[in-house]
Design an enzyme around this catalytic site. Sequence first.
Site, short mmCIF file in Angstrom:
data_model
loop_
_atom_site.label_atom_id
_atom_site.label_comp_id
_atom_site.label_asym_id
_atom_site.label_seq_id
_atom_site.Cartn_x
_atom_site.Cartn_y
_atom_site.Cartn_z
N MET A 1 33.17 -53.03 3.80
CA MET A 1 31.60 -53.17 3.71
C MET A 1 31.28 -52.12 4.97
SD MET A 1 29.90 -56.39 2.24
CE MET A 1 30.20 -57.72 3.42
N CYS A 2 30.88 -52.65 5.95
CA CYS A 2 30.41 -52.04 7.38
C CYS A 2 28.84 -52.03 6.93
CB CYS A 2 30.93 -50.55 7.36
SG CYS A 2 32.67 -50.38 7.97
N GLY A 3 28.10 -52.28 8.28
CA GLY A 3 26.81 -52.10 8.03
C GLY A 3 26.31 -50.98 9.08
N ARG B 1 28.13 -57.76 7.38
CA ARG B 1 28.66 -56.77 6.77
C ARG B 1 29.89 -56.14 7.34
NH1 ARG B 1 26.01 -54.72 2.62
NH2 ARG B 1 27.34 -53.03 2.49
#
Lengths: 225, 308
Positions: B1-3, B32
């Site tokens: 994911m990552c935000g 995330r």
Amino acid sequence: MQTLDMAEVALREMNATLHAQAETSNQTTWEILNPKGAHAIACGLDAPIEVTVKGSTGYYCGGMNKQATIHIKGSAGPGVAENMMSGTVVIEGDASQYAGATGHGGLLVIKGNASSRCGISMKGIDIVVHGNIGHMSAFMAQSGTLVVCGDAGEALGDSLYEARLFVRGSVKSLGADCIEKEMRPEHLALLADLLERAGATAKPEEFKRYGSARELYTFKIDNAY
Amino acid sequence: MCGIVGLFLKDKALEPQLGALLTTMLVTMTDRGPDSAGIAIYSNNSKDRSKIVVQSDDPDTDFEQLDAKVSEAIGAPVSLTVSSTHAVLSMPDGLIEKARAAIATFSPTLRIMSRGSALEIYKEVGLPKDVAARFEIGQMSGSHGIGHTRMATESAVTTMGAHPFNTGDDQCLVHNGSLSNHNSLRRKLRREGIHIETENDTEVGAAYLTWQMQKGATLGEALQRSLDDLDGFFTFVVGTRDGFGVVRDPIACKPAVMAETDQYVAFGSEYRALVDLPGIEEARVWEPEPATVYFWSHTDQPTHEKAA
């Protein structure tokens, strides 16, 4: 009317309260305040209740819906009404990617635009978009109807099965095995009914119909590599 | 994911709140990716001066007398501001390369986080709220900034694997996604003489932009070419001295939402990241189109349109 304020009620508690409504519930109208883009709002409902969400939602709002009517007074994040079985979801604003994905039934109305992969793998749901839709919409769509009052993005209806697609505006490109088809009286009647139920003013005669050419290897094994 | 989050302020009255607004946005995106977090802040408050931000695992030892050592090496006054594991070295313009070479000689374990006249990058392993508190990001002011919270997929959870990545003077990159051709591209870029430190995919993406710009491309052109040369999933947000840019790969699986008012342009991986911004109810909110390069700049001659 019952009110659930997400500034005070936790998401799980809110969904549990809505799940607890039986077929015969007298509490038929609900209002959800302060959604602020939270995920999984009003998921898995199974009662003929009306839920109004006052604001924009995050991932999977109205997912797996049965019977309920869910009205989003804002925009919806990815996967709105994913795998809906029956009932109605109406979005006043825009919908993010894969709106109505894998839906088996019910009606999804998007009054703004939908982004990519709208109706991907739809299995019987009806989707009416008042605006435009993004690329790869109705990819591998199996049955149901997708109506687009605006334009469609790239690769519409790629690897389509039996779903019916109607677009009023332009189609940037058709996906593999998706072709334009003749509009017959039964299609005009189907469109008229869906447009009316979705509150759209467009006329059925303004649309073109697209469907599967049934030439892919899934239909003709000689076309396999 | 990552935000990812980004905030470009049009209204100068909001500048003192930039760090606080960005921190709130980034903390909202914690789920995330909880592995590491970083923020790039741009503030043009140091006229005719340039900054290098360095990081050390042993700051007490490494930052001792660092200003005096760098000052001697470059023959100019240098000031040092320590913030936890990071330190900002401030010096007159035009001496950054000299200072960098000197630091590499006498403190090879120091890691360069960023360089430029406006940019400061702070990043560490840990949750956004802890990383922001450690560097007191909430108290920082500036004209624009970007932030990232990481869920590691392609390389180890380390400070150097955290985002943002510095791609050139006052330029940085954050990434949500994963590049699938980063190994072959890393070999190619190394043959071209581009320095790449880690096995991280995003660092290769950053190095690719640096390489394109060394060949004369503008940042805008480099991003456009990345659509042809990078294979995989990406939503990139890039920071420049005077603004920021956004580009998504043609498939656009990785989420992105933007909001614009008279006061700001904001980017978030999700709408949740934007809900506490002032006037968000009246903002124009939209999804950036796939394979389209967007930029916002504070000037009429933006950096991304100029060759490096």
